[in-house]
Scaffold this motif. Structure first.
Motif, mmCIF file in Angstrom:
data_model
loop_
_atom_site.group_PDB
_atom_site.id
_atom_site.type_symbol
_atom_site.label_atom_id
_atom_site.label_comp_id
_atom_site.label_asym_id
_atom_site.label_seq_id
_atom_site.Cartn_x
_atom_site.Cartn_y
_atom_site.Cartn_z
ATOM 1 N N GLN A 226 0.821 -1.211 0.000
ATOM 2 C CA GLN A 226 0.000 0.000 0.000
ATOM 3 C C GLN A 226 0.853 1.259 0.000
ATOM 4 O OE1 GLN A 226 -2.702 0.249 3.296
ATOM 5 N NE2 GLN A 226 -3.746 2.071 2.507
ATOM 6 N N HIS A 227 1.998 1.219 0.703
ATOM 7 C CA HIS A 227 2.908 2.372 0.788
ATOM 8 C C HIS A 227 4.314 1.923 0.390
ATOM 9 C CE1 HIS A 227 -0.219 4.675 2.792
ATOM 10 N NE2 HIS A 227 -0.367 3.707 3.673
ATOM 11 N N PRO A 228 4.607 1.871 -0.911
ATOM 12 C CA PRO A 228 5.908 1.351 -1.380
ATOM 13 C C PRO A 228 7.109 2.124 -0.841
ATOM 14 C CG PRO A 228 4.345 1.586 -3.203
ATOM 15 C CD PRO A 228 3.723 2.244 -2.014
ATOM 16 N N GLN A 229 6.931 3.425 -0.531
ATOM 17 C CA GLN A 229 8.029 4.231 0.014
ATOM 18 C C GLN A 229 8.114 4.149 1.536
ATOM 19 O OE1 GLN A 229 6.478 7.847 -2.344
ATOM 20 N NE2 GLN A 229 8.650 8.304 -2.030
ATOM 21 N N GLY A 230 7.146 3.451 2.129
ATOM 22 C CA GLY A 230 6.985 3.534 3.570
ATOM 23 C C GLY A 230 6.124 4.739 3.914
ATOM 24 N N ILE A 231 5.812 4.904 5.167
ATOM 25 C CA ILE A 231 5.015 6.057 5.605
ATOM 26 C C ILE A 231 5.406 6.396 7.044
ATOM 27 C CG2 ILE A 231 3.078 4.629 6.437
ATOM 28 C CD1 ILE A 231 1.201 6.899 5.462
ATOM 29 N N ILE A 232 5.375 7.688 7.359
ATOM 30 C CA ILE A 232 5.643 8.132 8.727
ATOM 31 C C ILE A 232 4.323 8.564 9.349
ATOM 32 C CG2 ILE A 232 6.926 9.722 10.207
ATOM 33 C CD1 ILE A 232 8.930 10.082 7.937
ATOM 34 N N ARG A 233 3.978 7.947 10.471
ATOM 35 C CA ARG A 233 2.750 8.306 11.189
ATOM 36 C C ARG A 233 3.131 9.155 12.397
ATOM 37 N NH1 ARG A 233 -1.373 5.472 8.942
ATOM 38 N NH2 ARG A 233 -0.760 3.585 7.785
ATOM 39 N N ILE A 234 2.572 10.367 12.424
ATOM 40 C CA ILE A 234 2.958 11.348 13.438
ATOM 41 C C ILE A 234 1.731 11.832 14.196
ATOM 42 C CG2 ILE A 234 3.970 13.635 13.837
ATOM 43 C CD1 ILE A 234 5.578 13.210 11.237
ATOM 44 N N GLY A 235 1.837 11.871 15.504
ATOM 45 C CA GLY A 235 0.826 12.497 16.347
ATOM 46 C C GLY A 235 1.490 13.602 17.155
ATOM 47 N N ALA A 236 1.011 14.832 17.019
ATOM 48 C CA ALA A 236 1.653 15.972 17.686
ATOM 49 C C ALA A 236 0.615 16.789 18.448
ATOM 50 C CB ALA A 236 2.359 16.856 16.666
ATOM 51 N N VAL A 237 1.051 17.326 19.573
ATOM 52 C CA VAL A 237 0.183 18.166 20.405
ATOM 53 C C VAL A 237 0.647 19.611 20.305
ATOM 54 C CG1 VAL A 237 -0.676 18.626 22.730
ATOM 55 C CG2 VAL A 237 -0.239 16.265 22.001
ATOM 56 N N ILE A 238 -0.295 20.503 20.046
ATOM 57 C CA ILE A 238 -0.045 21.937 20.087
ATOM 58 C C ILE A 238 -0.511 22.443 21.450
ATOM 59 C CG2 ILE A 238 -0.615 24.183 19.071
ATOM 60 C CD1 ILE A 238 -1.222 22.654 16.442
ATOM 61 N N TYR A 239 0.431 22.918 22.253
ATOM 62 C CA TYR A 239 0.095 23.428 23.579
ATOM 63 C C TYR A 239 -0.074 24.938 23.528
ATOM 64 C CZ TYR A 239 1.247 18.918 25.670
ATOM 65 O OH TYR A 239 1.269 17.588 26.007
ATOM 66 N N VAL A 240 -1.122 25.433 24.196
ATOM 67 C CA VAL A 240 -1.353 26.865 24.357
ATOM 68 C C VAL A 240 -1.462 27.172 25.843
ATOM 69 C CG1 VAL A 240 -2.456 27.182 22.109
ATOM 70 C CG2 VAL A 240 -3.845 26.531 24.078
ATOM 71 N N ARG A 265 1.981 19.007 6.892
ATOM 72 C CA ARG A 265 2.200 17.667 6.329
ATOM 73 C C ARG A 265 2.977 17.735 5.026
ATOM 74 N NH1 ARG A 265 -0.111 15.357 2.396
ATOM 75 N NH2 ARG A 265 -1.917 16.747 2.417
ATOM 76 N N LYS A 266 2.638 18.692 4.163
ATOM 77 C CA LYS A 266 3.341 18.815 2.881
ATOM 78 C C LYS A 266 4.820 19.098 3.084
ATOM 79 C CE LYS A 266 -0.709 20.388 0.245
ATOM 80 N NZ LYS A 266 -1.344 21.531 -0.449
ATOM 81 N N ASP A 267 5.142 19.995 4.034
ATOM 82 C CA ASP A 267 6.544 20.318 4.283
ATOM 83 C C ASP A 267 7.283 19.166 4.966
ATOM 84 O OD1 ASP A 267 6.163 22.747 3.120
ATOM 85 O OD2 ASP A 267 6.833 23.940 4.826
ATOM 86 N N ILE A 268 6.602 18.451 5.844
ATOM 87 C CA ILE A 268 7.224 17.293 6.505
ATOM 88 C C ILE A 268 7.519 16.202 5.478
ATOM 89 C CG2 ILE A 268 6.892 15.475 8.232
ATOM 90 C CD1 ILE A 268 5.075 17.503 9.757
ATOM 91 N N GLU A 269 6.604 15.993 4.537
ATOM 92 C CA GLU A 269 6.839 15.018 3.473
ATOM 93 C C GLU A 269 8.035 15.422 2.615
ATOM 94 O OE1 GLU A 269 2.429 13.038 2.674
ATOM 95 O OE2 GLU A 269 3.012 14.836 1.535
ATOM 96 N N ALA A 270 8.151 16.707 2.326
ATOM 97 C CA ALA A 270 9.292 17.189 1.538
ATOM 98 C C ALA A 270 10.600 17.016 2.318
ATOM 99 C CB ALA A 270 9.092 18.654 1.165
ATOM 100 N N PHE A 271 10.542 17.220 3.631
ATOM 101 C CA PHE A 271 11.742 17.103 4.469
ATOM 102 C C PHE A 271 12.231 15.656 4.537
ATOM 103 C CE2 PHE A 271 14.097 16.785 8.471
ATOM 104 C CZ PHE A 271 14.877 17.925 8.446
ATOM 105 N N PHE A 272 11.296 14.711 4.723
ATOM 106 C CA PHE A 272 11.678 13.301 4.882
ATOM 107 C C PHE A 272 11.622 12.504 3.573
ATOM 108 C CE2 PHE A 272 10.291 14.385 9.248
ATOM 109 C CZ PHE A 272 11.448 14.013 9.923
ATOM 110 N N GLN A 273 11.070 13.130 2.528
ATOM 111 C CA GLN A 273 10.994 12.480 1.220
ATOM 112 C C GLN A 273 10.198 11.180 1.261
ATOM 113 O OE1 GLN A 273 12.553 13.736 -1.939
ATOM 114 N NE2 GLN A 273 12.119 15.450 -0.585
ATOM 115 N N LYS A 274 9.081 11.207 1.985
ATOM 116 C CA LYS A 274 8.173 10.052 1.988
ATOM 117 C C LYS A 274 6.812 10.500 2.514
ATOM 118 C CE LYS A 274 10.342 7.073 4.541
ATOM 119 N NZ LYS A 274 10.562 5.842 5.341
ATOM 120 N N PRO A 275 5.741 9.709 2.254
ATOM 121 C CA PRO A 275 4.400 10.099 2.706
ATOM 122 C C PRO A 275 4.317 10.198 4.231
ATOM 123 C CG PRO A 275 4.278 8.332 1.080
ATOM 124 C CD PRO A 275 5.717 8.474 1.455
ATOM 125 N N VAL A 276 3.457 11.101 4.688
ATOM 126 C CA VAL A 276 3.267 11.341 6.121
ATOM 127 C C VAL A 276 1.783 11.344 6.446
ATOM 128 C CG1 VAL A 276 3.452 13.113 7.940
ATOM 129 C CG2 VAL A 276 5.418 12.622 6.467
#
Length: 303
Positions: A226-240, A265-276
């Motif tokens: 399904q993801h030939p390049q692999g995929i990075i799954r990220i969960g992040a919290v924005i604290y205020v 997400r678009k910039d993270i994908e460009a940084f790591f060169q794989k789907p996020v």
């Protein structure tokens, strides 16, 4: 003969330190926006060649602190004066040299004591030749031991000449880091920074400065059908800091948060060169900018 050294970048807020760092490293490691105080940490970028290694450090802009977070940011800047083989003091054609005179005095003393200091006069594309000549003369008089480099980091004018001068100024030394290493920061740090950059760009007033981002989940999965390049799954919290800020970050029906997530997400994908796959959450951490234990948790304590 191999040269290696630490090249630390300091200066007032919004003079283009991060733009210069990214231009010198050739990678987008530091946040670049038109807003001041975007860099909060000391961020290292490593450039390698066959016979050299340059370890750059971008630092927060020097300011008069109003709360503990800014005190820690100032400490990151001050620490860059201690271990520099070459110090880049960055100013620009609109900067006021009296804005942080105490810090500049420390730079003068370093230059007088023998540290190699390069005065980088940035944004020269925004002024005239006559004004530029006056500014170069001014800085030559103010910092006579420093070499002055007029540049435009954004347009990359003069950056190559500065890079060559830095290489020549490095001491003879073996490399400090493996030759394939780009930075001292982990992958999660750059995810934090990319998300925070999108918040800086999409929200006004105090909101961006009240925000901290923390990656809680970072799974770099192996390639599958399904993801030939692999995929990075990220969960992040924005604290205020306050409940009212949480509502502003989320926006009507979650629209503002969705926009931040999509852009990040678009910039993270460009940084790591794989789907996020990116999930964002918003939580309140009351007055975290003035809480020493929370600042330590977020990585702002030097000790």
């Amino acid at each position: 003969m191999h040269r290696s050294g630490f090249v630390n970048i300091v200066g007032n807020p919004n003079v283009g330190k991060s733009t210069l760092m990214n231009a010198l490293v050739g990678e987008r490691l530091s946040i670049i926006t038109s807003k001041a105080q975007t860099t909060r940490h000391r961020i290292m970028g490593i450039v390698n060649g066959d016979d050299f290694q340059i370890v750059y450090s971008d630092t927060p802009g020097v300011l008069k602190p109003n709360y503990r977070l800014q005190e820690q940011m100032l400490e990151f800047s001050r620490s860059a004066l201690v271990d520099a083989d070459v110090l880049l003091y960055v100013t620009d054609v609109q900067d006021n040299p009296d804005r942080n005179a105490d810090f500049l005095d420390k730079v003068k003393k370093m230059a007088a004591a023998g540290t190699k200091v390069f005065l980088v006069l940035n944004k020269i594309d925004l002024t005239t030749q006559e004004t530029l000549e006056q500014l170069v003369a001014f800085w030559n008089k103010l910092l006579p031991e420093a070499m002055v480099f007029p540049i435009s980091a954004k347009e990359r004018f003069g950056v190559e000449q500065l890079f060559s001068a830095i290489r020549e100024a490095l001491p003879e030394c073996p490399p400090f880091f493996p030759k394939d290493q780009l930075t001292d920061k982990p992958s999660r740090f750059f995810v934090d920074e990319i998300i925070r950059e999108k918040i800086l760009l999409n929200y006004d007033k105090e909101i961006p400065y009240s925000v901290e981002v923390e990656v809680e989940v970072f799974h770099d999965e192996e390639p599958t059908e399904q993801h030939p390049q692999g995929i990075i799954r990220i969960g992040a919290v924005i604290y205020v800091e306050r409940d009212s800020q949480k509502g502003i970050i989320i926006g009507k029906a979650g629209s503002a948060l969705k926009k931040v997530g999509t852009e990040a997400r678009k910039d993270i994908e460009a940084f790591f060169q794989k789907p996020v796959f990116l999930q964002l959450y918003v939580k309140v951490d009351k007055d975290w900018r003035s809480n020493q234990s929370r600042l330590r948790h977020y990585g702002y304590d030097l000790n």
